[in-house]
Write an enzyme that holds these catalytic residues in place. Structure first.
Site, mmCIF file in Angstrom:
data_model
loop_
_atom_site.group_PDB
_atom_site.id
_atom_site.type_symbol
_atom_site.label_atom_id
_atom_site.label_comp_id
_atom_site.label_asym_id
_atom_site.label_seq_id
_atom_site.Cartn_x
_atom_site.Cartn_y
_atom_site.Cartn_z
ATOM 1 N N SER A 37 0.821 -1.218 0.000
ATOM 2 C CA SER A 37 0.000 0.000 0.000
ATOM 3 C C SER A 37 0.856 1.269 0.000
ATOM 4 O O SER A 37 0.440 2.306 -0.527
ATOM 5 C CB SER A 37 -0.919 0.006 1.227
ATOM 6 O OG SER A 37 -1.834 -1.057 1.118
ATOM 7 N N PHE A 38 2.033 1.188 0.591
ATOM 8 C CA PHE A 38 2.921 2.353 0.637
ATOM 9 C C PHE A 38 3.245 2.850 -0.774
ATOM 10 O O PHE A 38 3.418 4.051 -0.995
ATOM 11 C CB PHE A 38 4.218 1.977 1.372
ATOM 12 C CG PHE A 38 5.120 3.134 1.656
ATOM 13 C CD1 PHE A 38 4.909 3.944 2.761
ATOM 14 C CD2 PHE A 38 6.198 3.424 0.819
ATOM 15 C CE1 PHE A 38 5.739 5.018 3.030
ATOM 16 C CE2 PHE A 38 7.037 4.495 1.076
ATOM 17 C CZ PHE A 38 6.806 5.294 2.186
ATOM 18 N N VAL B 253 -4.346 -2.738 4.841
ATOM 19 C CA VAL B 253 -3.305 -2.553 5.859
ATOM 20 C C VAL B 253 -3.862 -3.138 7.156
ATOM 21 O O VAL B 253 -4.899 -2.688 7.650
ATOM 22 C CB VAL B 253 -2.926 -1.064 6.024
ATOM 23 C CG1 VAL B 253 -1.677 -0.933 6.894
ATOM 24 C CG2 VAL B 253 -2.677 -0.414 4.666
ATOM 25 N N ILE B 254 -3.183 -4.168 7.642
ATOM 26 C CA ILE B 254 -3.696 -4.905 8.808
ATOM 27 C C ILE B 254 -2.715 -4.784 9.972
ATOM 28 O O ILE B 254 -1.508 -5.009 9.800
ATOM 29 C CB ILE B 254 -3.947 -6.381 8.433
ATOM 30 C CG1 ILE B 254 -4.959 -6.439 7.278
ATOM 31 C CG2 ILE B 254 -4.460 -7.173 9.642
ATOM 32 C CD1 ILE B 254 -5.232 -7.806 6.723
ATOM 33 N N HIS C 165 4.489 -0.568 12.413
ATOM 34 C CA HIS C 165 4.551 -0.477 10.949
ATOM 35 C C HIS C 165 3.192 -0.102 10.354
ATOM 36 O O HIS C 165 3.097 0.725 9.444
ATOM 37 C CB HIS C 165 5.019 -1.821 10.380
ATOM 38 C CG HIS C 165 5.648 -1.716 9.034
ATOM 39 N ND1 HIS C 165 6.861 -1.116 8.823
ATOM 40 C CD2 HIS C 165 5.220 -2.126 7.818
ATOM 41 C CE1 HIS C 165 7.151 -1.164 7.540
ATOM 42 N NE2 HIS C 165 6.161 -1.761 6.902
HETATM 43 N N1 INI Z 1 1.634 -3.108 3.057
HETATM 44 C C1 INI Z 1 0.299 -3.278 2.982
HETATM 45 O O1 INI Z 1 -0.299 -3.064 1.909
HETATM 46 N N2 INI Z 1 -0.394 -3.681 4.085
HETATM 47 C C2 INI Z 1 0.201 -3.915 5.266
HETATM 48 O O2 INI Z 1 -0.506 -4.310 6.238
HETATM 49 C C3 INI Z 1 1.596 -3.736 5.376
HETATM 50 N N3 INI Z 1 2.268 -3.980 6.635
HETATM 51 O O3 INI Z 1 1.603 -4.012 7.668
HETATM 52 O O4 INI Z 1 3.483 -4.118 6.677
HETATM 53 C C4 INI Z 1 2.314 -3.324 4.218
HETATM 54 N N4 INI Z 1 3.667 -3.160 4.257
HETATM 55 C C5 INI Z 1 4.452 -3.037 3.057
HETATM 56 C C6 INI Z 1 4.548 -1.609 2.584
HETATM 57 O O5 INI Z 1 3.320 -1.212 2.001
HETATM 58 C C7 INI Z 1 5.641 -1.449 1.518
HETATM 59 O O6 INI Z 1 5.343 -2.244 0.405
HETATM 60 C C8 INI Z 1 7.034 -1.805 2.012
HETATM 61 O O7 INI Z 1 7.319 -1.129 3.229
HETATM 62 C C9 INI Z 1 8.118 -1.417 0.976
HETATM 63 O O8 INI Z 1 8.102 -0.021 0.705
#
Ligand code: INI
Length: 166
Positions: A61-62, A86-87, A93
């Site tokens: 999601s980031f 995002v859970i 995090h």
């Molecule tokens: N990405 C998500 O879409 N949902 C989540 O719950 C999540 N957690 O909790 O870690 C998550 N992390 C990955 C993040 O979106 C990035 O892809 C990663 O940090 C690389 O930039």
């Protein structure tokens, strides 16, 4: 005075883009199914090799706002739909990712003037997310409906004549 209001019947063949996060893909693929079902039942062909909907997959999601912003800025789409989940886990995090994707989508939409639908589920548990991604309801359906309504509303705003100078 004028009341601007979107409808759910779009004229012509508007294009949409969907950005999907692969992280928690058990949830995001179910949201995608709900989203595609709603588009199809509103006369929009969601087939990936069809002419109306383009798809972009991102790792998490980031990464969603960057890609959604680029797609919106291309001027090709009536709306962009972002899907992800995002859970909450054992670490902070969740809070960082949830905050950044939320701010990023809002900012990309404001900067481009294109509706970018915030279809990122935030949930405390996988069970909560599943309930919103098909077990009880499917929020993906609602996100597509929001995109159609906003596309229709923005078209009406763009077509509105400028007010006469006083
Ligand atoms: N990405 C998500 O879409 N949902 C989540 O719950 C999540 N957690 O909790 O870690 C998550 N992390 C990955 C993040 O979106 C990035 O892809 C990663 O940090 C690389 O930039």
């Amino acid at each position: 005075m004028t009341i601007f209001e979107g409808t759910f019947q779009l004229g012509g063949h508007p294009h949409f883009a969907i950005v999907i996060s692969r992280f928690n893909d058990l949830i995001s693929t179910k949201l995608l199914e709900g989203c595609q079902d709603c588009l199809r039942r509103h006369g929009i062909d969601p087939t990936p090799d069809g002419p109306q909907v383009d798809y972009a997959w991102v790792p998490g999601s980031f990464e969603v706002p960057l890609v959604a912003g680029q797609l919106a800025a291309s001027g090709r789409y009536a709306a962009v739909i972002c899907l992800g989940a995002v859970i909450r886990g054992q670490t902070p995090h969740f809070d960082y990712v949830a905050a950044e994707v939320t701010k990023g989508i809002a900012s990309a939409s404001m900067q481009t003037g294109v509706p970018i639908v915030y279809g990122i589920l935030t949930a405390d548990t996988m069970q909560q997310a599943l309930e919103r991604a098909g077990i009880k309801s499917n929020k993906g359906w609602d996100y597509a409906l929001n995109a159609i309504e906003m596309a229709s509303l923005m078209e009406k705003l763009h077509q509105a004549k400028p007010l006469p100078k006083s």
